[in-house]
Design an enzyme around this catalytic site. Structure first.
Site, mmCIF file in Angstrom:
data_model
loop_
_atom_site.group_PDB
_atom_site.id
_atom_site.type_symbol
_atom_site.label_atom_id
_atom_site.label_comp_id
_atom_site.label_asym_id
_atom_site.label_seq_id
_atom_site.Cartn_x
_atom_site.Cartn_y
_atom_site.Cartn_z
ATOM 1 N N ASP A 50 23.139 -12.793 -53.444
ATOM 2 C CA ASP A 50 22.310 -13.968 -53.571
ATOM 3 C C ASP A 50 20.799 -13.468 -53.250
ATOM 4 O OD1 ASP A 50 22.427 -17.412 -52.100
ATOM 5 O OD2 ASP A 50 20.741 -16.337 -53.109
ATOM 6 N N ASP A 92 12.932 -14.079 -61.830
ATOM 7 C CA ASP A 92 13.505 -14.006 -62.885
ATOM 8 C C ASP A 92 14.632 -14.897 -63.003
ATOM 9 O OD1 ASP A 92 14.710 -11.863 -65.753
ATOM 10 O OD2 ASP A 92 14.140 -14.007 -65.832
HETATM 11 N N1 SAM Z 1 14.584 -15.080 -68.205
HETATM 12 C C1 SAM Z 1 15.644 -16.305 -67.997
HETATM 13 C C2 SAM Z 1 14.723 -17.433 -67.627
HETATM 14 O O1 SAM Z 1 13.798 -17.762 -67.608
HETATM 15 O O2 SAM Z 1 15.683 -18.573 -67.748
HETATM 16 C C3 SAM Z 1 16.349 -15.936 -66.902
HETATM 17 C C4 SAM Z 1 17.235 -14.723 -67.165
HETATM 18 S S1 SAM Z 1 18.261 -14.070 -65.906
HETATM 19 C C5 SAM Z 1 19.733 -13.898 -66.962
HETATM 20 C C6 SAM Z 1 18.733 -15.570 -64.946
HETATM 21 C C7 SAM Z 1 19.460 -14.743 -63.786
HETATM 22 O O3 SAM Z 1 19.377 -15.488 -62.641
HETATM 23 C C8 SAM Z 1 20.944 -15.167 -64.098
HETATM 24 O O4 SAM Z 1 21.704 -13.883 -64.264
HETATM 25 C C9 SAM Z 1 21.492 -15.674 -62.688
HETATM 26 O O5 SAM Z 1 22.858 -15.171 -62.422
HETATM 27 C C10 SAM Z 1 20.512 -15.177 -61.704
HETATM 28 N N2 SAM Z 1 20.736 -16.008 -60.346
HETATM 29 C C11 SAM Z 1 20.578 -17.368 -60.551
HETATM 30 N N3 SAM Z 1 20.534 -17.767 -59.193
HETATM 31 C C12 SAM Z 1 20.471 -16.603 -58.446
HETATM 32 C C13 SAM Z 1 20.508 -16.242 -57.129
HETATM 33 N N4 SAM Z 1 20.469 -17.117 -56.038
HETATM 34 N N5 SAM Z 1 20.190 -14.965 -56.646
HETATM 35 C C14 SAM Z 1 20.324 -14.164 -57.557
HETATM 36 N N6 SAM Z 1 20.431 -14.132 -58.885
HETATM 37 C C15 SAM Z 1 20.552 -15.593 -59.281
#
Ligand code: SAM
Length: 276
Positions: free
Chosen positions: A137, A155
């Protein structure tokens, strides 16, 4: 028979794309994941029904979340990408020769795996020896980190589920502590058309910790409304004070010297969200 994928970007408006093939679907511990092959935009990563990235237009978002900060910072060596499991932001970060370590902090390992298998053009950089992958996380990681990163790029998915906390004032304050003395944060902060309150709250939250806070925009064709925002918090350097000759000529399709400055020139309806 024709098959179409529709993303409802608001309860009353959406986009729809004709599908050639559904390549992969999975229910992960965090979200519904799909990789579909669309006629117009090529392969597309979809999480919880929302477009994350497509082969055809991913360059805009990945270049624009990364290069303004990595250009403004005098000597970025260690960079963290929070979220970003598709690997696109990491690929752009590695274009800067000063970067020695790029840390991907992604909560959902399935996103990394699916991206490496179905979106190698985007995720390929994750194999680079300078990349460290932490499946955890991002909120907890940043809370436990002090004076470590020169640049942090958030991101994240939209503010749902595990990503809600990535838009909070406390998270931005913890990012400030996790950054080095001249550190820079950039967070994707959604659509200036559909998410105006979120942009105002994120900007205010970042401004609480950072002496320099700037909003900038780019056209991301497959994101809600097509206009997308990024919010930069900087401890020391203003991105608009970067000398033109200090902006590197990078292997990019959207970002360039003029775009570096132009992205911060906001349309009135966007400017009034953050400038009193
Ligand atoms: N570029 C995209 C957008 O602007 O919506 C985002 C792409 S990337 C795939 C987003 C990522 O954030 C996802 O893979 C999701 O699993 C991750 N994510 C969401 N919450 C998170 C957290 N608390 N810690 C780490 N990763 C997280």
């Amino acid at each position: 028979m024709e098959l179409w994928y529709t993303e409802k970007q608001t309860p009353n408006y959406g986009i729809t794309a004709k599908i050639k093939e559904t390549l992969y679907t999975a229910t992960t511990p965090f979200q519904e994941l799909a990789v579909i092959d669309t006629v117009e935009f090529g392969r597309m990563l979809v999480l919880d029904g929302m477009v994350q990235t497509t082969i055809r237009d991913e360059f805009v978002y990945h270049e624009m979340i990364a290069h303004p900060a990595l250009t403004a910072h005098p000597n970025p060596k260690k960079v963290a990408v929070i979220g970003g499991g598709d690997g696109g932001v990491i690929r752009e970060v590695l274009k800067h020769p000063s970067v020695e370590t790029a840390v991907l902090v992604e909560i959902d390992e399935e996103v990394i795996r699916a991206s490496q298998k179905y979106l190698p053009e985007i995720a390929g950089a994750l194999q680079d020896p300078r990349v460290e992958i932490l499946v955890t996380d991002g909120i907890q990681h940043i809370r436990d980190t002090k004076d470590e990163y020169d640049v942090i790029l958030v991101d994240s998915t939209e503010p749902v589920g595990a990503a809600v906390g990535l838009f909070s004032e406390s998270f931005y304050a913890n990012i400030y502590e996790a950054l080095t003395a001249d550190g820079i944060l950039v967070a994707q902060t959604e659509s200036p058309l559909f998410n105006q309150q979120l942009i105002q709250a994120s900007f205010a939250g970042i401004q609480k910790s950072f002496p320099i806070t700037r909003l900038y925009v780019a056209t991301v064709f497959t994101y809600p409304s097509g206009l997308w925002s990024f919010t930069m918090g900087s401890k020391k350097v203003c991105p608009l004070e970067v000398e033109r000759e200090d902006i590197p000529a990078l292997d990019t399709k959207y970002y360039n010297r003029a775009v570096h400055y132009g992205a911060f020139q906001l349309p009135n309806f966007v400017k009034e969200l953050v400038v009193p």
